[in-house]
Design a protein around this motif. Structure first.
Motif, PDB file in Angstrom:
ATOM      1  N   PHE A   1       0.836  -1.198   0.000  1.00  0.00           N
ATOM      2  CA  PHE A   1       0.000   0.000   0.000  1.00  0.00           C
ATOM      3  C   PHE A   1       0.874   1.252   0.000  1.00  0.00           C
ATOM      4  O   PHE A   1       0.665   2.175  -0.795  1.00  0.00           O
ATOM      5  CB  PHE A   1      -0.936  -0.007   1.216  1.00  0.00           C
ATOM      6  N   VAL A   2       1.875   1.291   0.887  1.00  0.00           N
ATOM      7  CA  VAL A   2       2.756   2.464   0.983  1.00  0.00           C
ATOM      8  C   VAL A   2       3.527   2.640  -0.326  1.00  0.00           C
ATOM      9  O   VAL A   2       3.685   3.767  -0.815  1.00  0.00           O
ATOM     10  CB  VAL A   2       3.707   2.353   2.191  1.00  0.00           C
ATOM     11  N   GLU A   3       3.993   1.547  -0.907  1.00  0.00           N
ATOM     12  CA  GLU A   3       4.728   1.617  -2.172  1.00  0.00           C
ATOM     13  C   GLU A   3       3.854   2.257  -3.266  1.00  0.00           C
ATOM     14  O   GLU A   3       4.327   3.105  -4.030  1.00  0.00           O
ATOM     15  CB  GLU A   3       5.145   0.207  -2.598  1.00  0.00           C
ATOM     16  N   GLU A   4       2.584   1.867  -3.342  1.00  0.00           N
ATOM     17  CA  GLU A   4       1.660   2.474  -4.305  1.00  0.00           C
ATOM     18  C   GLU A   4       1.493   3.971  -4.034  1.00  0.00           C
ATOM     19  O   GLU A   4       1.463   4.779  -4.962  1.00  0.00           O
ATOM     20  CB  GLU A   4       0.291   1.798  -4.231  1.00  0.00           C
ATOM     21  N   CYS A   5       1.388   4.334  -2.764  1.00  0.00           N
ATOM     22  CA  CYS A   5       1.213   5.743  -2.398  1.00  0.00           C
ATOM     23  C   CYS A   5       2.461   6.559  -2.723  1.00  0.00           C
ATOM     24  O   CYS A   5       2.359   7.695  -3.183  1.00  0.00           O
ATOM     25  CB  CYS A   5       0.857   5.862  -0.918  1.00  0.00           C
ATOM     26  N   VAL A   6       3.634   5.996  -2.487  1.00  0.00           N
ATOM     27  CA  VAL A   6       4.890   6.689  -2.816  1.00  0.00           C
ATOM     28  C   VAL A   6       4.948   6.928  -4.327  1.00  0.00           C
ATOM     29  O   VAL A   6       5.347   8.010  -4.772  1.00  0.00           O
ATOM     30  CB  VAL A   6       6.114   5.891  -2.307  1.00  0.00           C
ATOM     31  N   LYS A   7       4.528   5.956  -5.123  1.00  0.00           N
ATOM     32  CA  LYS A   7       4.496   6.143  -6.578  1.00  0.00           C
ATOM     33  C   LYS A   7       3.556   7.290  -6.945  1.00  0.00           C
ATOM     34  O   LYS A   7       3.858   8.095  -7.824  1.00  0.00           O
ATOM     35  CB  LYS A   7       4.047   4.859  -7.281  1.00  0.00           C
ATOM     36  N   LEU A   8       2.400   7.360  -6.278  1.00  0.00           N
ATOM     37  CA  LEU A   8       1.454   8.453  -6.524  1.00  0.00           C
ATOM     38  C   LEU A   8       2.029   9.796  -6.097  1.00  0.00           C
ATOM     39  O   LEU A   8       1.568  10.843  -6.545  1.00  0.00           O
ATOM     40  CB  LEU A   8       0.137   8.194  -5.783  1.00  0.00           C
ATOM     41  N   ASN A   9       3.038   9.772  -5.232  1.00  0.00           N
ATOM     42  CA  ASN A   9       3.707  10.978  -4.752  1.00  0.00           C
ATOM     43  C   ASN A   9       5.010  11.200  -5.515  1.00  0.00           C
ATOM     44  O   ASN A   9       5.968  11.732  -4.970  1.00  0.00           O
ATOM     45  CB  ASN A   9       3.965  10.872  -3.241  1.00  0.00           C
ATOM     46  N   ASP A  10       5.067  10.744  -6.745  1.00  0.00           N
ATOM     47  CA  ASP A  10       6.241  10.921  -7.615  1.00  0.00           C
ATOM     48  C   ASP A  10       7.510  10.339  -7.028  1.00  0.00           C
ATOM     49  O   ASP A  10       8.604  10.842  -7.279  1.00  0.00           O
ATOM     50  CB  ASP A  10       6.450  12.395  -7.963  1.00  0.00           C
ATOM     51  N   GLY A  11       7.393   9.279  -6.226  1.00  0.00           N
ATOM     52  CA  GLY A  11       8.558   8.593  -5.692  1.00  0.00           C
ATOM     53  C   GLY A  11       9.106   9.164  -4.394  1.00  0.00           C
ATOM     54  O   GLY A  11      10.068   8.632  -3.845  1.00  0.00           O
TER      55      GLY A  11
END
Length: 187
Positions: A92-102
């Motif tokens: 879940f966090v990994e998906e959110c970090v991607k949505l936050n441009d890494g």
């Protein structure tokens, strides 16, 4: 997204205790909400909500047991093992970090941020993609109250609903932050 505020994770945890100095608390329930600071309804926020099952639940004291009895019951009935929960949380966090441009994400929490960080460190969840630049939500309301208010006081003053379950508390944090930030922006 607000130029003054970056995306973050709202986190609420239910545990078998908060004192991490001489006690290893067990997670019973975890709720995480990704807020990109966009203009959307709470129901549209990206969320993760898990109950965590344990072979044996060990309580810090009777007061904590009474407070978290419902979470403990749900964890035993609908829960998953902690190791499985850690994998889902990391995904879940990994998906959110991607949505936050890494970029890593800050955490906003209902309880004192030091307590939440101690629980996170002890239970080894949220170890990737997180910056410990935590958001202190009650402090955002200091000027409105003249002191640092509780979440119950914020809910009463702003007319927001504060239901007290883990997922609702994580969503309440998002709502409290958005109300304050968007009010400052005049939105």
């Amino acid at each position: 997204m607000s130029q003054n505020f970056r995306p973050y994770l709202s986190v609420d945890l239910e545990t078998t205790g908060l004192n991490t100095d001489n006690f290893d608390p067990q997670l019973l329930e975890v709720a995480i909400v990704f807020d990109d600071m966009g203009y959307c309804n709470l129901e549209e926020q990206k969320t993760l909500h898990l109950y965590i099952k344990h072979e044996e639940v060990v309580w810090q004291n009777e007061e904590v047991e009474k407070l978290n009895k419902l979470s403990a019951f749900a964890a035993q009935k609908d829960g998953i093992p902690l190791e499985e929960a850690k994998i889902l949380i990391d995904q879940f966090v990994e998906e959110c970090v991607k949505l936050n441009d890494g970029y890593d994400l800050s955490i906003a929490a209902k309880n004192a941020n030091a307590l939440v960080k101690n629980i996170i460190d002890k239970t080894q969840i949220l170890q990737k993609g997180i910056s410990y630049r935590n958001i202190d939500v009650p402090t955002m309301y200091y000027l409105d109250f003249g002191y640092v208010p509780s979440f119950q006081q914020i809910a009463k003053r702003t007319g927001m609903e504060h239901r007290g379950t883990c997922l609702h508390d994580a969503l309440f944090i998002v709502q409290a932050i958005q109300r304050k930030v968007f009010a400052q922006l005049g939105v």
